[in-house]
Scaffold this motif. Structure first.
Motif, short mmCIF file in Angstrom:
data_model
loop_
_atom_site.label_atom_id
_atom_site.label_comp_id
_atom_site.label_asym_id
_atom_site.label_seq_id
_atom_site.Cartn_x
_atom_site.Cartn_y
_atom_site.Cartn_z
N SER A 638 0.83 -1.21 0.00
CA SER A 638 0.00 0.00 0.00
C SER A 638 0.87 1.26 0.00
CB SER A 638 -0.90 0.02 1.23
OG SER A 638 -1.74 -1.11 1.24
N TYR A 639 0.40 2.28 -0.71
CA TYR A 639 1.01 3.62 -0.77
C TYR A 639 2.38 3.64 -1.49
CZ TYR A 639 -2.18 3.59 3.23
OH TYR A 639 -3.26 3.37 4.05
N ILE A 643 5.70 6.96 -2.87
CA ILE A 643 7.09 7.23 -2.45
C ILE A 643 8.09 7.04 -3.60
CG2 ILE A 643 6.60 6.54 -0.06
CD1 ILE A 643 8.46 4.03 -0.74
N GLN A 644 7.59 6.71 -4.79
CA GLN A 644 8.50 6.46 -5.92
C GLN A 644 9.41 7.66 -6.18
OE1 GLN A 644 6.71 5.03 -9.56
NE2 GLN A 644 8.48 5.60 -10.81
N ASP A 681 -0.29 7.37 6.91
CA ASP A 681 -0.46 8.82 6.83
C ASP A 681 0.70 9.42 6.03
OD1 ASP A 681 -0.83 11.50 7.17
OD2 ASP A 681 -1.28 11.39 9.31
N SER A 682 0.37 10.12 4.95
CA SER A 682 1.42 10.62 4.04
C SER A 682 2.38 11.59 4.72
CB SER A 682 0.78 11.31 2.83
OG SER A 682 0.01 12.43 3.24
N ILE A 690 12.03 9.23 3.72
CA ILE A 690 12.29 8.15 2.74
C ILE A 690 13.70 8.23 2.14
CG2 ILE A 690 11.54 7.14 0.54
CD1 ILE A 690 9.65 6.60 2.88
N ILE A 691 14.20 9.44 1.90
CA ILE A 691 15.49 9.58 1.21
C ILE A 691 16.63 8.93 1.98
CG2 ILE A 691 17.25 11.27 0.48
CD1 ILE A 691 14.96 13.07 -0.46
#
Length: 828
Positions: A638-639, A643-644, A681-682, A690-691
């Motif tokens: 999911s989601y 994050i790509q 939650d974004s 993420i990086i």
């Protein structure tokens, strides 16, 4: 200027062409003949002025460093033609200037030294030309040297025939279906012979026309007999192909007898001061010398006669007009290579039709500083529409791939120019099909890009260079108080060179200039001094070499990294890609496919990829184009799509350009995202979360995949006599190089030794070779490939790989030890 203005809109009579060659094959000297034909150089300066070498450094070094354009008016059969000619460098270090020249032209005059033949850079520039769908014609230069050195005339013919075969073999290697047959042949008039320095040249059709007039014969009949095994037998008064007369006597080839022999006579009689024979020769051919020229003696008299009899500017110029395409013809088959948008939209149609009333589409291939070294003239080609002074335009740099990009900049064309070598001629309106200089838009463009008046235009494809900036030097001002001016001038330097790169080493804070070779770096530093002026002195390091990092096996484990808030987990492995795929990414073969679907199809069809994985490539890198990829191998997460872009950002900013071993760029590494756990939650899975785990997990995966360091290698081609071969081999071997082959060079006493040498071992190579061979060895070095140093970079006892890694880490101010896995990734 009146004649030029009339021709600007007559696209049928425009020829845009580059002059390309290996270094020292006489290209720039030859161009003097075209300048003379157009009235820009005096007759006595032809072959001496080198009018297109417009800088003092070019004149001092006697080589071309920058591509330079000039617009010339030629008259053929009482009709005027506009020749937009670009003279390009022959030295391999300046190959990017050749690329910039070829992009804005449609034809190429390939110049080959008759004695040296097709050399390594001849092949490189020819490959570049055909890759851009540039149609070639061939000129074999320096034929006078064979005559002066008393070659047998039959041997000269054999050498000319051999060069034709060499070049046609080269042309056929890079054959393009849309471009069609590009082979050259003397009888077709697509090949000329002569001496640029002495100002003479001819094609067989031009010579046959003169000879037929002299003999009172049919030009076509004469032409057919001027090439190949055609011998005239005076006993039978007929031609044969055996070379033997009816009574068994050897016959002279008709080309030798009717073409080479008369030219040889001019040189022989001039040297012997036999003026009576020379003036009688002039009368028989209708050659009219001026009175003061009749007072010349020796080579000056020979040159005056040959320039009147076989004028190079006229004969080669006519060949270019007749056999190179106009913009109307060329753009029909070049548009698919040029325009990155749909081939049926209005911009593609306008380019294809060379429509001066269509939307404006200009490609700027390079920028040239003005005299104040603060502003730039943008050199470009108008592919559609009309450039008008004062026009409002959109500027699409290399970072723009589609309409609507935030990186598109608005600008105004403050002035437009025709090119006149080092000078410019203002012209308020320039329709498509012309090569132009644009002022006022340089602040909106880093190096090259597209200029358009259409909001929905896709950019013209960026250029692909045949050289890479693999040699580096650290540079800084001696006075740190002048650092601001220094950094401003460094930015200006970057704009002025298509290939040069600069960056700040994040570890040391040093400014690094990266170029294609030692000479490129040296000339770039001289340019930097011009930008800085007399008040700022600089200090530089010794030349450095760029390395790459890679992996040689699949990761021995999956590597996990958690986000700083512990709400997100990314799992990665790494594996090597095959060389065929790496090369296809490098040269743009895959990127040129356009859509993700088309790229995936190509990877499956040509490179053996799994269809599902090929369709799930997230990104390439570094700079979104490099030879490394990220593949999503997960299912049902999911989601994940959200994050790509964050993963791609982390990969392109902190992984692909800086590997774990010593912070050098990665090459040929595929990272597989095997699993992920993401916060619903974004706000808790934004770029900041993420990086960093992307970087850590990927670096961990690299460590687990048997990482290795890679170094760049040069192809070395050495011309030398047989007696110097042993010394040349020794120089290569002492520098960790190896020999590929050593073959005699046809028609000469020289041998050509081909081998390979690591770039890091190449500094001082030329001087060492010249010393070892007593000045008889002449090397050419061109980037060939990257090779893995198959030694363990972690070896505590030290080897080549571990020493390079240690030196690079030390230079960059990195910790001495390579990070261990446990300090990078989280426990599974």
């Amino acid at each position: 200027m009146k004649n030029v203005n009339k021709l600007l809109s007559n696209q049928t009579n425009i020829r845009n062409l580059s002059v390309i060659a290996h270094v020292d094959h006489g290209k720039t000297t030859l161009v003097d003949n075209f300048l003379y034909r157009a009235g820009m150089v005096r007759k006595q300066d032809v072959g001496e002025k080198r009018g297109m070498d417009t800088t003092k450094e070019e004149q001092d070094r006697i080589i071309t460093i920058k591509s330079t354009g000039v617009s010339l008016v030629f008259t053929k059969d009482k009709e005027d033609y506009l020749i937009n000619l670009v003279d390009s460098p022959g030295h391999v270090d300046f190959s990017s200037e050749v690329t910039a020249a070829l992009r804005i032209t449609d034809g190429a005059l390939v110049v080959v030294d008759v004695i040296k033949g097709a050399s390594v850079q001849t092949e490189t520039v020819t490959r570049q030309a055909l890759g851009e769908r540039i149609r070639p014609v061939l000129h074999v230069n320096k034929v006078d040297l064979c005559i002066i050195k008393n070659w047998d005339l039959e041997d000269i013919y054999i050498q000319l025939e051999s060069i034709a075969a060499q070049m046609n073999n080269l042309f056929s290697t890079y054959e393009d279906e849309l471009l069609g047959d590009v082979s050259v042949h003397p009888l077709k008039g697509t090949m000329s012979f002569g001496s640029g320095k002495m100002g003479w040249a001819f094609t067989l059709p031009s010579y046959a026309k003169m000879l037929a007039k002299k003999m009172g014969s049919d030009p076509q009949k004469v032409l057919r007999r001027l090439w190949g095994n055609k011998y005239y037998d005076p006993e039978t008064k007929k031609f044969n192909s055996t070379g033997v007369s009816k009574s068994g006597k050897p016959l002279q080839r008709y080309f030798v007898k009717m073409v080479l022999k008369p030219i040889q006579n001019v040189y022989k009689w001039a040297e012997a001061n036999e003026t009576e024979k020379l003036f009688k020769f002039c009368d028989s051919w209708g050659i009219k010398l001026k009175q003061f020229e009749k007072e010349f003696r020796g080579s000056s008299l020979a040159k005056a006669i040959l320039m009147e009899w076989l004028p190079a500017g006229e004969n080669i110029g006519n060949m270019m007009i007749e056999h190179l395409p106009s913009p109307i013809v060329a753009q029909k088959y070049r548009v698919m290579n040029l325009y990155t948008g749909p081939q049926d939209d209005e911009y593609a149609k306008a380019i294809r039709d060379a429509d001066p009333n269509g939307p404006l589409m200009v490609f700027v291939s390079k920028q040239v500083p003005t005299q104040n070294y603060r502003n730039f003239i943008c050199y470009g080609r108008v592919f559609s529409g009309t450039v008008k002074t004062g026009a409002k335009v959109f500027v699409l740099g290399k970072d723009v791939s589609e309409p609507g990009s935030k990186s598109i900049r608005k600008s105004t064309i403050s002035n437009s120019f025709l090119l006149k070598g080092k000078d410019y001629e203002a012209c308020s309106s320039l329709p498509c099909g012309n090569i132009v200089g644009l002022a006022g838009i340089d602040k909106s463009l880093l190096k090259s890009g597209t200029v358009t008046d259409g909001k929905l235009a896709f950019p013209i494809a960026p250029m692909k260079f045949s050289v890479s900036p693999i040699v580096q030097v650290a540079v800084e001002p001696k006075d740190q108080g002048q650092r601001k001016k220094f950094t401003d001038c460094l930015k200006l330097l970057i704009k002025s060179d298509p290939c040069l790169k600069t960056f700040i080493d994040p570890s040391t804070g040093q400014f690094i200039i990266a170029g294609a070779g030692e000479l490129h770096i040296e000339t770039s530093l001289n340019d930097l001094r011009k930008f800085l002026g007399d008040g700022v002195e600089i200090k530089t390091s010794t030349p450095l070499v760029s390395f790459s990092e890679t992996v040689t096996t699949e990761s021995s484990q999956v590597c996990l990294a958690k986000s700083a808030n512990n709400h997100n987990r990314l799992y990665f492995t790494a594996e090597p890609m095959d060389e065929k795929t790496i090369k296809a990414i490098d040269d743009g073969t895959i990127a040129n496919e356009g859509t993700d679907k088309a790229r995936a199809s190509l990877l499956v069809r040509e490179y053996g990829w799994d269809k599902g994985e090929a369709q799930r490539i997230w990104c390439y890198g570094p700079e979104n184009t490099g030879p490394n990829v990220v593949v999503n191998k997960t299912a049902g997460i999911s989601y994940l799509n959200e994050i790509q872009s964050h993963v791609a950002m982390g990969f392109n900013s902190a992984v692909a350009p800086t590997g774990i071993l010593c912070g050098e760029p990665l090459r040929g590494v595929r990272f597989n995202l095997t699993d992920a756990k993401l916060h619903p939650d974004s706000i808790h899975r934004g770029p900041g979360q993420i990086i960093q785990p992307t970087r850590r997990a990927m670096h961990g995966a690299q460590l687990c995949a048997r990482p290795r360091i890679m170094e760049p290698w040069y192809l070395v081609e050495i011309e030398c006599p047989f007696k110097s071969l042993a010394q040349a081999r020794s120089i290569i071997q002492k520098r960790r190089g190896y020999e590929e082959e050593a073959l005699p060079k046809e028609g000469t006493p020289l041998y050509v030794l081909r081998g390979f040498v690591p770039v890091i071992e190449s500094f001082g190579f030329t001087a060492a070779l010249r010393e070892a061979t007593h000045g008889e060895g002449f090397p050419t070095m061109i980037f060939s490939h990257w090779a893995i140093i198959d030694k363990d970079p972690f070896d505590p006892e030290g080897n080549l790989a571990s020493k390079i890694v240690a030196e690079v880490r030390k230079r960059k101010g990195m910790p001495e030890e390579i990070p261990v896995l446990g300090k990078i990734v989280d426990k599974l």
